[in-house]
Every structure is written in structure tokens, then in C-alpha cells.
Design an enzyme around this catalytic site. Sequence first.
Site, mmCIF file in Angstrom:
data_model
loop_
_atom_site.group_PDB
_atom_site.id
_atom_site.type_symbol
_atom_site.label_atom_id
_atom_site.label_comp_id
_atom_site.label_asym_id
_atom_site.label_seq_id
_atom_site.Cartn_x
_atom_site.Cartn_y
_atom_site.Cartn_z
ATOM 1 N N HIS A 87 0.856 -1.186 0.000
ATOM 2 C CA HIS A 87 0.000 0.000 0.000
ATOM 3 C C HIS A 87 0.891 1.235 0.000
ATOM 4 C CE1 HIS A 87 0.898 -0.488 4.257
ATOM 5 N NE2 HIS A 87 0.358 0.680 4.553
ATOM 6 N N HIS A 89 1.280 3.972 2.124
ATOM 7 C CA HIS A 89 1.742 4.764 3.260
ATOM 8 C C HIS A 89 3.256 4.948 3.189
ATOM 9 C CE1 HIS A 89 -1.993 4.213 6.053
ATOM 10 N NE2 HIS A 89 -2.139 5.190 5.184
ATOM 11 N N ASP A 91 5.791 4.931 5.143
ATOM 12 C CA ASP A 91 6.738 4.028 5.798
ATOM 13 C C ASP A 91 6.937 2.727 5.015
ATOM 14 O OD1 ASP A 91 3.997 3.736 6.722
ATOM 15 O OD2 ASP A 91 4.700 2.178 8.076
ATOM 16 N N HIS A 92 6.078 2.488 4.027
ATOM 17 C CA HIS A 92 6.218 1.324 3.157
ATOM 18 C C HIS A 92 6.672 1.700 1.752
ATOM 19 C CE1 HIS A 92 4.103 -1.637 5.796
ATOM 20 N NE2 HIS A 92 3.683 -0.503 6.323
#
Length: 276
Positions: A87, A89, A91-92
Site C-alpha cells: 500500500h 503509506h 513508511d512502506h
Amino acid sequence: MTDAAALPGRPRGLVTSGPATERAVNVLAPNPSAMTLDGTNTWLLSEPGSDLAVVVDPGPLDEGHLRHVIDTAEKLGKRIALTLLTHGHPDHAEGAGRFAELTGTAVRALDPALRLGDEGLGAGEVITVGGLELRVVPTPGHTSDSLSFHLPADRAVLTGDTVLGRGTTMVAHPDGRLGDYLDSLRRLRSLTVDDGVHTVLPGHGPVLEDAQGAVDFYLAHRASRLAQVETAVEAGHRTASEVVAHVYADVHRSLWPAAELSVRAQLEYLRERGLI
């Protein structure tokens, strides 16, 4: 990402970089926080004997981490051939563009805005790289673009933020919807029943060795929270912030902003069904 401290699904030890299954190696990003737990798990996947690898969730835009992922692959005799995102976000996914520059790979995701290259990802699609097989499982709810990846040869599933290795995740309202999230949990549970999945490779936290137990915990937790929210509204707590203070009193205040997003999703879910 977490709003509870419970440990579902028999976690396997502490979170560290290194092998998790025969085909999966974790490279832990240096971004620990209350929301990201020990940091983002960047997954390096490859078929034994193959010189090609797939990376799932390069993580934050941290040059040291991105190069560490590449170095880890090279030490294993692997060349990174593809980048996937669970996904969008940060932090990913924030480091995906730079990671693509460093590796020369395409970036495939459900959200077209996150892709680098022509191909997206579709429900039920089978991705094969160097003999490695991954199956795309749509798991919206945490976000609308959330995906999981089924790794059948290891009887494992990479869940991003849909199921964590510790605690429970938030439903990021308004993009995330609780009804979708509950459907996604049931879809993951069907993998444990119909496809024999027993290992969760999460986006944060330790590997879970009892996938069915973890998903059952999540479903029970959501049912409990929904009942608590419904009771709080009946007791006169009308706004999301009021409900958070009442229902999430056992959760550290640093997580209340995330909890409020989940509460907004819960209130929407209850209203749509005429329960409040």
C-alpha cells in the site's frame, strides 16, 4: 499502525533482519516508532537456486536502508528484478522511487500513482519471477489500496499493515473502511483454511506462526471494539474524540490519533447499518 498491545498468533521471537522462511528474508528499516513498531519490514523474496529476487515494501526514503536491501540481495547472490508495494503509506512506499533508480526495477502497486512502469496489480494475479510464485490478494480496509501477497510454497502470506506481528492495525478513515477490512480479514482466514497458510510475514513486528489464530484474534478484537463503541454512543459519547477517550483509555495517548481514525470508521460502519 497499532492500537493494542496483545500478541496474536504465536510470534516468532524478536524482530530482526534475516531469514524468516525458505524464500523470505526480512531487512528491517531503521524507522521504529509507536506507529511502526520496530520499524518497517522490507521483504526480500526469492526461489531457492534462483539469482532473481522480488522486494516487497522498500520502506521509507532512507538511502542507507535502501542500499542495505540491495547489499543483502547481492550477498545472497541475488539480483532484484521487481519491486511490489502492499500500500502507499510512506513508511512502506516512500523509498520506492529511489529504490527503482538504484535497482532499475519497475514498481508495481494497486494505486496507479505509486507505479513505475506500465503494469499494476490485480486481484488473483499470479506473479512469477525466477520460479518464485506470488499471488495477489486484495485486502482493502486499512487503506483502500491495501494488498497482501500469498507465497504458497512457504504456506505464508505477506500482509503489509492488514495484520501486524504485534498489536492490531488502524482503519485509516476515510480512505480505509471497516466493512472492507472485515471482509479482508475473512479473506485471509480462508487462505488459512483452504490453502494451508500458517505463517504471517507482516509489514511491522515479528513473524507470526499461527496465521489462523492471528486472524481470529483480529476478528474478535474488532467485534469487541465495535460493541464498545456502540455502548459508548448509547452512553452519550457522540464525537469520535469522546469515544476514543472512553473506549481506548487502555491505549497509550500517543496512539489516540490513529485510534480516532479507526473510531470514525467504526461509527460510519454502525451508522450505515442503522445500529446507532
